[in-house]
Design an enzyme around this catalytic site. Structure first.
Site, mmCIF file in Angstrom:
data_model
loop_
_atom_site.group_PDB
_atom_site.id
_atom_site.type_symbol
_atom_site.label_atom_id
_atom_site.label_comp_id
_atom_site.label_asym_id
_atom_site.label_seq_id
_atom_site.Cartn_x
_atom_site.Cartn_y
_atom_site.Cartn_z
ATOM 1 N N SER A 132 -5.489 36.688 -34.428
ATOM 2 C CA SER A 132 -6.290 36.209 -35.531
ATOM 3 C C SER A 132 -7.372 35.451 -34.324
ATOM 4 C CB SER A 132 -5.452 35.361 -36.660
ATOM 5 O OG SER A 132 -6.939 34.642 -37.123
ATOM 6 N N THR A 133 -8.543 36.947 -34.812
ATOM 7 C CA THR A 133 -9.585 36.420 -33.436
ATOM 8 C C THR A 133 -10.645 35.253 -34.778
ATOM 9 O OG1 THR A 133 -11.070 38.047 -34.724
ATOM 10 C CG2 THR A 133 -9.994 38.720 -32.546
ATOM 11 N N CYS A 134 -10.629 34.762 -36.090
ATOM 12 C CA CYS A 134 -11.399 33.907 -36.679
ATOM 13 C C CYS A 134 -10.365 32.735 -35.610
ATOM 14 C CB CYS A 134 -11.471 33.742 -38.172
ATOM 15 S SG CYS A 134 -12.203 35.731 -38.486
ATOM 16 N N SER A 135 -9.105 32.041 -35.734
ATOM 17 C CA SER A 135 -8.537 31.052 -35.510
ATOM 18 C C SER A 135 -8.327 31.392 -34.555
ATOM 19 C CB SER A 135 -7.056 31.039 -36.416
ATOM 20 O OG SER A 135 -7.693 31.768 -37.853
ATOM 21 N N LEU A 136 -7.906 32.259 -32.972
ATOM 22 C CA LEU A 136 -7.555 32.306 -31.885
ATOM 23 C C LEU A 136 -6.227 31.968 -31.740
ATOM 24 C CD1 LEU A 136 -10.481 30.576 -30.053
ATOM 25 C CD2 LEU A 136 -10.162 33.632 -30.466
#
Length: 142
Positions: A132-136
């Protein structure tokens, strides 16, 4: 001849681009006033705009948070063993996979934190890691 070459070089590199550069500079300064940028040294401004390009990968490992994993779990130990054996290019590719960029913003690795989480799948052998790139968050099946 020297004078001719000097005048020609001056024309090509300075005078011929003077008007387009002034137009560009005027537009750039309208959106980004110079007084805001003067507080930075050139190296700092480059890092601010482009991000860091060199990394301490062990610091990255140190800053990771684990969810439904412990630091000493075999899967985590295997992950970091393999990760540290990768060439620099592959490590940067992992960073791009995780965050969407192969660079770290101006704060540096000290402030860059991501999580490794167990997605708790019924059959983890049939799943690949995903993020999840937004949440790393790296979802790493056992």
């Amino acid at each position: 001849r020297k004078e001719y070459v000097d005048l020609y070089v001056n024309y090509v590199f300075n005078k011929s681009v003077q008007k387009p550069f002034e137009d560009f500079m005027q537009g750039f300064l309208r959106g980004c006033p110079a007084r805001n940028w003067k507080m930075f040294f050139p190296e700092e401004l480059q890092v601010l705009l482009q991000g860091y390009t060199t990394f301490d990968w062990h610091l990255l490992e140190k800053n990771v948070m684990y969810k439904k994993y412990e630091r000493l779990d075999q899967t985590i130990r295997n992950f970091w063993t393999v990760f540290h054996k990768l060439p620099e290019e592959k490590k940067r590719m992992f960073l791009a996979f995780l965050s969407g960029s192969d660079r770290i913003t101006g704060y540096g690795l000290e402030c860059f934190r991501f999580s490794i989480q167990d997605p708790q799948l019924e059959n983890p052998d049939e799943s690949s890691p995903y993020v999840s790139t937004c949440s790393l968050i790296l979802f790493l099946p056992r």
